[in-house]
Design a protein around this motif. Structure first.
Motif, PDB file in Angstrom:
ATOM      1  N   ASN A  80      26.211   0.415  -7.699  1.00 45.03           N
ATOM      2  CA  ASN A  80      26.828   0.109  -8.982  1.00 45.03           C
ATOM      3  C   ASN A  80      28.335   0.004  -8.846  1.00 45.03           C
ATOM      4  N   ASP A  81      28.894  -1.004  -9.470  1.00 45.97           N
ATOM      5  CA  ASP A  81      30.339  -1.131  -9.629  1.00 45.97           C
ATOM      6  C   ASP A  81      30.571  -2.124 -10.750  1.00 45.97           C
ATOM      7  N   LEU A  82      31.814  -2.324 -11.074  1.00 40.48           N
ATOM      8  CA  LEU A  82      32.151  -3.283 -12.124  1.00 40.48           C
ATOM      9  C   LEU A  82      31.749  -4.696 -11.698  1.00 40.48           C
ATOM     10  N   VAL A  83      31.615  -5.561 -12.665  1.00 43.22           N
ATOM     11  CA  VAL A  83      31.217  -6.938 -12.413  1.00 43.22           C
ATOM     12  C   VAL A  83      32.184  -7.618 -11.438  1.00 43.22           C
ATOM     13  N   GLU A  84      33.443  -7.218 -11.474  1.00 48.15           N
ATOM     14  CA  GLU A  84      34.457  -7.835 -10.622  1.00 48.15           C
ATOM     15  C   GLU A  84      34.294  -7.471  -9.138  1.00 48.15           C
ATOM     16  N   ASN A  85      33.475  -6.484  -8.825  1.00 43.79           N
ATOM     17  CA  ASN A  85      33.264  -6.081  -7.437  1.00 43.79           C
ATOM     18  C   ASN A  85      32.689  -7.248  -6.638  1.00 43.79           C
ATOM     19  N   ASP A  86      33.058  -7.341  -5.383  1.00 42.49           N
ATOM     20  CA  ASP A  86      32.573  -8.413  -4.521  1.00 42.49           C
ATOM     21  C   ASP A  86      31.236  -7.999  -3.890  1.00 42.49           C
ATOM     22  N   PHE A  87      30.166  -8.099  -4.675  1.00 37.09           N
ATOM     23  CA  PHE A  87      28.848  -7.727  -4.159  1.00 37.09           C
ATOM     24  C   PHE A  87      28.394  -8.659  -3.043  1.00 37.09           C
ATOM     25  N   ASN A  88      28.937  -9.887  -2.985  1.00 36.58           N
ATOM     26  CA  ASN A  88      28.566 -10.795  -1.900  1.00 36.58           C
ATOM     27  C   ASN A  88      28.936 -10.221  -0.544  1.00 36.58           C
ATOM     28  N   THR A  89      30.053  -9.512  -0.466  1.00 32.12           N
ATOM     29  CA  THR A  89      30.441  -8.863   0.795  1.00 32.12           C
ATOM     30  C   THR A  89      29.402  -7.813   1.187  1.00 32.12           C
ATOM     31  N   VAL A  90      28.948  -7.049   0.203  1.00 32.69           N
ATOM     32  CA  VAL A  90      27.918  -6.043   0.473  1.00 32.69           C
ATOM     33  C   VAL A  90      26.641  -6.736   0.945  1.00 32.69           C
ATOM     34  N   PHE A  91      26.225  -7.795   0.257  1.00 35.66           N
ATOM     35  CA  PHE A  91      24.988  -8.482   0.627  1.00 35.66           C
ATOM     36  C   PHE A  91      25.073  -9.088   2.021  1.00 35.66           C
ATOM     37  N   ARG A  92      26.252  -9.575   2.405  1.00 36.05           N
ATOM     38  CA  ARG A  92      26.418 -10.136   3.744  1.00 36.05           C
ATOM     39  C   ARG A  92      26.276  -9.063   4.821  1.00 36.05           C
ATOM     40  N   SER A  93      26.514  -7.808   4.472  1.00 35.22           N
ATOM     41  CA  SER A  93      26.391  -6.734   5.466  1.00 35.22           C
ATOM     42  C   SER A  93      24.971  -6.159   5.527  1.00 35.22           C
ATOM     43  N   LEU A  94      24.097  -6.569   4.616  1.00 29.89           N
ATOM     44  CA  LEU A  94      22.732  -6.023   4.592  1.00 29.89           C
ATOM     45  C   LEU A  94      21.898  -6.350   5.834  1.00 29.89           C
ATOM     46  N   PRO A  95      21.950  -7.559   6.401  1.00 30.06           N
ATOM     47  CA  PRO A  95      21.134  -7.805   7.600  1.00 30.06           C
ATOM     48  C   PRO A  95      21.451  -6.824   8.738  1.00 30.06           C
ATOM     49  N   ALA A  96      22.717  -6.539   8.966  1.00 27.80           N
ATOM     50  CA  ALA A  96      23.080  -5.564  10.015  1.00 27.80           C
ATOM     51  C   ALA A  96      22.600  -4.164   9.644  1.00 27.80           C
ATOM     52  N   PHE A  97      22.704  -3.811   8.371  1.00 29.24           N
ATOM     53  CA  PHE A  97      22.233  -2.518   7.883  1.00 29.24           C
ATOM     54  C   PHE A  97      20.736  -2.383   8.115  1.00 29.24           C
ATOM     55  N   TYR A  98      19.960  -3.401   7.705  1.00 31.12           N
ATOM     56  CA  TYR A  98      18.509  -3.354   7.893  1.00 31.12           C
ATOM     57  C   TYR A  98      18.135  -3.336   9.375  1.00 31.12           C
ATOM     58  N   SER A  99      18.889  -4.062  10.178  1.00 28.37           N
ATOM     59  CA  SER A  99      18.623  -4.090  11.611  1.00 28.37           C
ATOM     60  C   SER A  99      18.781  -2.696  12.227  1.00 28.37           C
ATOM     61  N   LYS A 100      19.819  -1.976  11.831  1.00 21.21           N
ATOM     62  CA  LYS A 100      20.041  -0.617  12.336  1.00 21.21           C
ATOM     63  C   LYS A 100      18.913   0.318  11.898  1.00 21.21           C
ATOM     64  N   LEU A 101      18.395   0.106  10.704  1.00 18.65           N
ATOM     65  CA  LEU A 101      17.320   0.962  10.204  1.00 18.65           C
ATOM     66  C   LEU A 101      16.038   0.779  11.004  1.00 18.65           C
TER      67      LEU A 101
END
Length: 146
Positions: A80-101
């Motif tokens: 959760n964050d304000l609408v102005e947060n750059d969630f696209n940056t978070v989503f771009r980091s998800l493949p590496a996150f899932y890979s580590k898991l």
């Protein structure tokens, strides 16, 4: 645990014992973990430490389950964050996150969602989230919650 933003990383590292205690208490109060453990990170931002918090929580739950010979739950993580947060940056980091898991780990599946709005209003249904986390949102508050 690797933290790329030194100031926030140091704070997250120092708060680990509190986080471990909170998760241990949840496991004790619930007599284990539910089949799906739901986590909300309020004021998650979009920097490199955003998913480090999630990784820490998953590691702690995994360790508790290993110690108790219990099944590791699935995870739902709400960022959760304000609408102005750059969630696209978070989503771009998800493949590496899932890979580590997935690398030789016996953690349950993890599903990550964004919740783009102020936490001054209700974000979730009653009794829906097991753990709320917020590390650096306080200094950004624009007003005291009613």
């Amino acid at each position: 645990m690797v933290f790329k933003s030194k100031f926030q990383g140091t704070g997250l590292q120092r708060s680990l014992p509190v986080l471990q205690e909170a998760i241990n208490r949840i496991a004790k109060d619930l007599n284990g973990f539910p089949w799906c453990f739901k986590i909300a990170d309020l004021g998650c931002s979009s920097g490199p430490n955003t998913l480090s918090v999630v990784t820490n929580i998953l590691d702690i739950v995994h360790d508790i389950c290993s110690e108790n010979n219990s099944q590791v739950p699935q995870f739902q993580v709400f960022l959760n964050d304000l609408v102005e947060n750059d969630f696209n940056t978070v989503f771009r980091s998800l493949p590496a996150f899932y890979s580590k898991l997935k690398k030789g780990d016996k953690r349950g599946p993890c599903y990550v969602y964004d919740v783009p709005r102020s936490f001054y209003s209700r974000l979730f249904p009653d009794e829906n989230i097991h753990l709320f986390h917020s590390s650096y949102a306080v200094h950004w508050l624009s007003r005291v919650s009613p």
